[in-house]
Design an enzyme around this catalytic site. Structure first.
Site, PDB file in Angstrom:
ATOM      1  N   ASP A  48       0.852  -1.193   0.000  1.00 18.22           N
ATOM      2  CA  ASP A  48       0.000   0.000   0.000  1.00 18.22           C
ATOM      3  C   ASP A  48       0.886   1.241   0.000  1.00 18.22           C
ATOM      4  O   ASP A  48       1.639   1.468   0.947  1.00 18.22           O
ATOM      5  CB  ASP A  48      -0.885  -0.058   1.254  1.00 18.22           C
ATOM      6  CG  ASP A  48      -1.832   1.103   1.361  1.00 18.22           C
ATOM      7  OD1 ASP A  48      -1.773   2.030   0.533  1.00 18.22           O
ATOM      8  OD2 ASP A  48      -2.650   1.081   2.309  1.00 18.22           O
ATOM      9  N   ASN A  73      -7.993  11.907 -10.759  1.00 18.27           N
ATOM     10  CA  ASN A  73      -8.749  12.312 -11.956  1.00 18.27           C
ATOM     11  C   ASN A  73      -8.682  13.832 -12.046  1.00 18.27           C
ATOM     12  O   ASN A  73      -8.216  14.491 -11.114  1.00 18.27           O
ATOM     13  CB  ASN A  73     -10.185  11.787 -11.913  1.00 18.27           C
ATOM     14  CG  ASN A  73     -10.942  12.313 -10.715  1.00 18.27           C
ATOM     15  OD1 ASN A  73     -11.174  13.517 -10.579  1.00 18.27           O
ATOM     16  ND2 ASN A  73     -11.291  11.416  -9.802  1.00 18.27           N
ATOM     17  N   VAL A  86      -6.282   3.987  -5.802  1.00 20.35           N
ATOM     18  CA  VAL A  86      -5.195   4.562  -5.001  1.00 20.35           C
ATOM     19  C   VAL A  86      -5.569   5.979  -4.543  1.00 20.35           C
ATOM     20  O   VAL A  86      -5.185   6.417  -3.451  1.00 20.35           O
ATOM     21  CB  VAL A  86      -3.858   4.493  -5.782  1.00 20.35           C
ATOM     22  CG1 VAL A  86      -3.788   5.454  -6.938  1.00 20.35           C
ATOM     23  CG2 VAL A  86      -2.689   4.670  -4.844  1.00 20.35           C
ATOM     24  N   ASP A  87      -6.337   6.677  -5.359  1.00 20.22           N
ATOM     25  CA  ASP A  87      -6.800   8.033  -5.016  1.00 20.22           C
ATOM     26  C   ASP A  87      -7.615   8.002  -3.719  1.00 20.22           C
ATOM     27  O   ASP A  87      -7.369   8.796  -2.789  1.00 20.22           O
ATOM     28  CB  ASP A  87      -7.657   8.540  -6.193  1.00 20.22           C
ATOM     29  CG  ASP A  87      -7.914  10.030  -6.161  1.00 20.22           C
ATOM     30  OD1 ASP A  87      -7.363  10.715  -5.284  1.00 20.22           O
ATOM     31  OD2 ASP A  87      -8.669  10.509  -7.039  1.00 20.22           O
ATOM     32  N   SER A 135      -2.741   4.854 -14.225  1.00 19.59           N
ATOM     33  CA  SER A 135      -3.677   4.521 -15.330  1.00 19.59           C
ATOM     34  C   SER A 135      -3.937   3.031 -15.526  1.00 19.59           C
ATOM     35  O   SER A 135      -4.728   2.678 -16.396  1.00 19.59           O
ATOM     36  CB  SER A 135      -3.205   5.099 -16.685  1.00 19.59           C
ATOM     37  OG  SER A 135      -3.469   6.470 -16.774  1.00 19.59           O
ATOM     38  N   THR A 136      -3.269   2.152 -14.753  1.00 18.23           N
ATOM     39  CA  THR A 136      -3.426   0.711 -15.041  1.00 18.23           C
ATOM     40  C   THR A 136      -4.577   0.049 -14.286  1.00 18.23           C
ATOM     41  O   THR A 136      -4.776  -1.154 -14.402  1.00 18.23           O
ATOM     42  CB  THR A 136      -2.129  -0.075 -14.721  1.00 18.23           C
ATOM     43  OG1 THR A 136      -1.912  -0.048 -13.303  1.00 18.23           O
ATOM     44  CG2 THR A 136      -0.935   0.501 -15.447  1.00 18.23           C
ATOM     45  N   GLY A 137      -5.328   0.854 -13.529  1.00 21.22           N
ATOM     46  CA  GLY A 137      -6.478   0.313 -12.810  1.00 21.22           C
ATOM     47  C   GLY A 137      -7.764   0.656 -13.551  1.00 21.22           C
ATOM     48  O   GLY A 137      -8.002   0.157 -14.660  1.00 21.22           O
ATOM     49  N   VAL A 138      -8.546   1.528 -12.957  1.00 23.87           N
ATOM     50  CA  VAL A 138      -9.826   1.966 -13.544  1.00 23.87           C
ATOM     51  C   VAL A 138      -9.640   2.492 -14.977  1.00 23.87           C
ATOM     52  O   VAL A 138     -10.505   2.307 -15.829  1.00 23.87           O
ATOM     53  CB  VAL A 138     -10.449   3.070 -12.649  1.00 23.87           C
ATOM     54  CG1 VAL A 138     -11.714   3.639 -13.269  1.00 23.87           C
ATOM     55  CG2 VAL A 138     -10.762   2.526 -11.278  1.00 23.87           C
TER      56      VAL A 138
HETATM   57  N1  AR6 Z   1      -1.227   1.407  -3.136  1.00 19.26           N
HETATM   58  C1  AR6 Z   1      -0.603   1.125  -4.295  1.00 19.26           C
HETATM   59  N2  AR6 Z   1      -1.243   0.857  -5.451  1.00 19.26           N
HETATM   60  C2  AR6 Z   1      -2.592   0.866  -5.411  1.00 19.26           C
HETATM   61  C3  AR6 Z   1      -3.329   1.154  -4.247  1.00 19.26           C
HETATM   62  C4  AR6 Z   1      -2.591   1.444  -3.065  1.00 19.26           C
HETATM   63  N3  AR6 Z   1      -3.196   1.744  -1.907  1.00 19.26           N
HETATM   64  N4  AR6 Z   1      -4.664   1.090  -4.556  1.00 19.26           N
HETATM   65  C5  AR6 Z   1      -4.742   0.765  -5.862  1.00 19.26           C
HETATM   66  N5  AR6 Z   1      -3.507   0.622  -6.384  1.00 19.26           N
HETATM   67  P1  AR6 Z   1      -6.309   3.187 -10.038  1.00 19.26           P
HETATM   68  P2  AR6 Z   1      -6.070   4.770 -12.533  1.00 19.26           P
HETATM   69  C6  AR6 Z   1      -3.091   0.298  -7.772  1.00 19.26           C
HETATM   70  O1  AR6 Z   1      -7.602   2.609 -10.519  1.00 19.26           O
HETATM   71  O2  AR6 Z   1      -6.138   3.549 -13.371  1.00 19.26           O
HETATM   72  C7  AR6 Z   1      -9.622   6.768  -9.323  1.00 19.26           C
HETATM   73  O3  AR6 Z   1     -10.978   6.652  -9.032  1.00 19.26           O
HETATM   74  C8  AR6 Z   1      -4.078  -0.431  -8.641  1.00 19.26           C
HETATM   75  O4  AR6 Z   1      -4.036  -1.821  -8.373  1.00 19.26           O
HETATM   76  O5  AR6 Z   1      -6.203   3.622  -8.630  1.00 19.26           O
HETATM   77  O6  AR6 Z   1      -5.024   5.800 -12.863  1.00 19.26           O
HETATM   78  C9  AR6 Z   1      -9.218   8.199  -9.699  1.00 19.26           C
HETATM   79  O7  AR6 Z   1      -9.981   9.156  -8.997  1.00 19.26           O
HETATM   80  C10 AR6 Z   1      -3.545  -0.089 -10.026  1.00 19.26           C
HETATM   81  O8  AR6 Z   1      -2.458  -0.956 -10.372  1.00 19.26           O
HETATM   82  O9  AR6 Z   1      -5.891   4.476 -10.955  1.00 19.26           O
HETATM   83  C11 AR6 Z   1      -9.494   8.227 -11.166  1.00 19.26           C
HETATM   84  O10 AR6 Z   1     -10.854   8.496 -11.440  1.00 19.26           O
HETATM   85  C12 AR6 Z   1      -2.971   1.313  -9.863  1.00 19.26           C
HETATM   86  O11 AR6 Z   1      -2.891   1.525  -8.442  1.00 19.26           O
HETATM   87  C13 AR6 Z   1      -9.150   6.838 -11.622  1.00 19.26           C
HETATM   88  O12 AR6 Z   1      -9.337   5.992 -10.473  1.00 19.26           O
HETATM   89  C14 AR6 Z   1      -3.816   2.414 -10.479  1.00 19.26           C
HETATM   90  O13 AR6 Z   1      -5.190   2.092 -10.364  1.00 19.26           O
HETATM   91  C15 AR6 Z   1      -7.712   6.710 -12.057  1.00 19.26           C
HETATM   92  O14 AR6 Z   1      -7.496   5.433 -12.601  1.00 19.26           O
END
Ligand code: AR6
Length: 176
Positions: free
Chosen positions: A13, A27, A36-37, A120-123
């Site tokens: 984390d 975002n 992560v946000d 960017s690799t999540g949502v």
């Molecule tokens: N620590 C480290 N990595 C994490 C954590 C954490 N606590 N939580 C998630 N990840 P994402 P995006 C990883 O979806 O794709 C938000 O709603 C996760 O597994 O957080 O850039 C924003 O407000 C993934 O590999 O970010 C935007 O609307 C990575 O962090 C949107 O999501 C990024 O996943 C941004 O989407």
């Protein structure tokens, strides 16, 4: 000493890391979200949202810094990654500029250590391998120039994402 000695992989984390700056995959509203946000806002407490409200949002590819408040990190650098739309909407250049601008903001503050999530690799669904390649290319290019930054942590929540970085790093260090 290789430039890669300044880059470290970490599974866990990002909000728990005791580094000068952590990067938030935000975002463009900068007013919080999931992933992560959400974790960063929960860890930092309500003062983070209050400071973010004063920033007026952030365009995709750019970065803005705030305090870290209740986090162990002193600063949060908020950047807005591109939403993956198939690769023909300038996604690669925008993701590269997220890494570049986040490092630049952190260096302006005098940070020596910085931790990145896989932006960017999540949502936002950016393909993990391509994103890891861009992250490493930009981080290495930044580290090759003089700045305050001595250590960059690449933080992955899950083992699969960590493996992607491990392979990308191995493919580079094997040939140097
Ligand atoms: N620590 C480290 N990595 C994490 C954590 C954490 N606590 N939580 C998630 N990840 P994402 P995006 C990883 O979806 O794709 C938000 O709603 C996760 O597994 O957080 O850039 C924003 O407000 C993934 O590999 O970010 C935007 O609307 C990575 O962090 C949107 O999501 C990024 O996943 C941004 O989407």
């Amino acid at each position: 000493m290789s430039i890669y000695d300044h880059i470290e992989l970490h599974q866990g984390d990002i909000t728990r890391l005791e580094v000068d700056a952590i990067v938030n995959a935000a975002n463009s509203s900068l007013l919080g979200g999931g992933g992560v946000d959400g974790a960063i806002h929960r860890g930092a407490g309500p003062q983070l949202l209050a400071e973010c409200r004063t920033l007026g949002g952030c365009p995709t590819g750019e970065a803005k810094a705030t305090g870290g408040y209740d986090l162990p990190a002193r600063w949060v650098v908020h950047t807005v990654g591109p939403i993956w739309k198939g690769g023909h909407k300038n996604e690669a250049a925008l993701l590269a500029s997220c890494y570049r601008n986040s490092l630049t903001r952190a260096a302006e503050l005098g940070a020596t250590t910085i931790a990145f999530p896989a932006i960017s690799t999540g949502v936002y669904r950016y393909p993990k391998e391509d994103a890891a390649n861009i992250a490493l290319t930009e981080i290495v290019a930044f580290l090759e120039r003089p700045s305050s930054i001595a250590k960059v942590y690449l933080v992955c929540f899950d083992a699969e994402s960590l493996e992607v970085y491990r392979k990308e790093l191995a493919s580079r260090t094997d040939t140097t």
